[in-house]
Design a protein around this motif. Sequence first.
Motif, PDB file in Angstrom:
ATOM      1  N   MET A   1     -30.192  64.116  23.854  1.00 41.22           N
ATOM      2  CA  MET A   1     -28.999  64.224  24.642  1.00 41.22           C
ATOM      3  C   MET A   1     -29.313  64.791  25.369  1.00 41.22           C
ATOM      4  SD  MET A   1     -26.081  63.155  25.086  1.00 41.22           S
ATOM      5  CE  MET A   1     -24.196  63.726  25.694  1.00 41.22           C
ATOM      6  N   GLU A   2     -29.595  66.277  25.254  1.00 42.01           N
ATOM      7  CA  GLU A   2     -30.265  67.215  26.559  1.00 42.01           C
ATOM      8  C   GLU A   2     -31.390  66.774  27.602  1.00 42.01           C
ATOM      9  OE1 GLU A   2     -30.754  68.433  22.922  1.00 42.01           O
ATOM     10  OE2 GLU A   2     -28.650  68.901  22.764  1.00 42.01           O
ATOM     11  N   SER A   3     -31.578  65.687  27.571  1.00 42.53           N
ATOM     12  CA  SER A   3     -32.541  65.596  28.094  1.00 42.53           C
ATOM     13  C   SER A   3     -31.977  64.468  28.854  1.00 42.53           C
ATOM     14  CB  SER A   3     -33.929  64.748  27.700  1.00 42.53           C
ATOM     15  OG  SER A   3     -33.718  63.140  26.606  1.00 42.53           O
ATOM     16  N   LEU A   4     -31.143  63.960  28.680  1.00 44.56           N
ATOM     17  CA  LEU A   4     -30.696  63.318  29.651  1.00 44.56           C
ATOM     18  C   LEU A   4     -29.135  64.414  30.335  1.00 44.56           C
ATOM     19  CD1 LEU A   4     -28.270  60.278  27.061  1.00 44.56           C
ATOM     20  CD2 LEU A   4     -30.165  60.324  29.220  1.00 44.56           C
ATOM     21  N   TYR A   5     -29.500  65.727  30.607  1.00 47.47           N
ATOM     22  CA  TYR A   5     -28.671  66.357  31.455  1.00 47.47           C
ATOM     23  C   TYR A   5     -29.913  66.752  32.626  1.00 47.47           C
ATOM     24  CZ  TYR A   5     -24.427  67.496  28.517  1.00 47.47           C
ATOM     25  OH  TYR A   5     -24.158  66.684  27.589  1.00 47.47           O
ATOM     26  N   LEU A   6     -30.994  66.152  32.190  1.00 53.61           N
ATOM     27  CA  LEU A   6     -31.998  66.451  33.186  1.00 53.61           C
ATOM     28  C   LEU A   6     -32.382  65.342  34.337  1.00 53.61           C
ATOM     29  CD1 LEU A   6     -34.409  68.734  34.301  1.00 53.61           C
ATOM     30  CD2 LEU A   6     -35.729  67.851  32.671  1.00 53.61           C
ATOM     31  N   ILE A   8     -30.863  61.923  34.147  1.00 56.81           N
ATOM     32  CA  ILE A   8     -29.620  61.372  34.997  1.00 56.81           C
ATOM     33  C   ILE A   8     -30.277  61.891  36.408  1.00 56.81           C
ATOM     34  CG2 ILE A   8     -27.588  61.311  35.793  1.00 56.81           C
ATOM     35  CD1 ILE A   8     -27.501  60.449  32.282  1.00 56.81           C
ATOM     36  N   PRO A   9     -29.431  63.786  36.874  1.00 60.48           N
ATOM     37  CA  PRO A   9     -29.934  64.272  38.230  1.00 60.48           C
ATOM     38  C   PRO A   9     -31.195  64.122  38.565  1.00 60.48           C
ATOM     39  CG  PRO A   9     -28.892  65.666  36.874  1.00 60.48           C
ATOM     40  CD  PRO A   9     -29.145  64.248  35.620  1.00 60.48           C
TER      41      PRO A   9
END
Length: 64
Positions: A1-6, A8-9
């Motif tokens: 899930m934390e990888s999506l924070y990186l 997506i932007p």
Amino acid sequence: MESLYLLIPLSIVLAFVIAVVFWWATRSGQFDDMEGPAHRILMDDDRAASDKPPPSKPGAPDER
């Protein structure tokens, strides 16, 4: 899930960069004449090369 924070932007920035490069290419005339170079290579003028006889290979017998 934390990888999506990186991811997506980063994907949004990458899409923006691609859009800017495409906009620059269309505004600078990169896509104005897509067929011209293809026709120019077919209509190449080889008169200077056809005036000279082909070079003979060293050591080959003369064909006289």
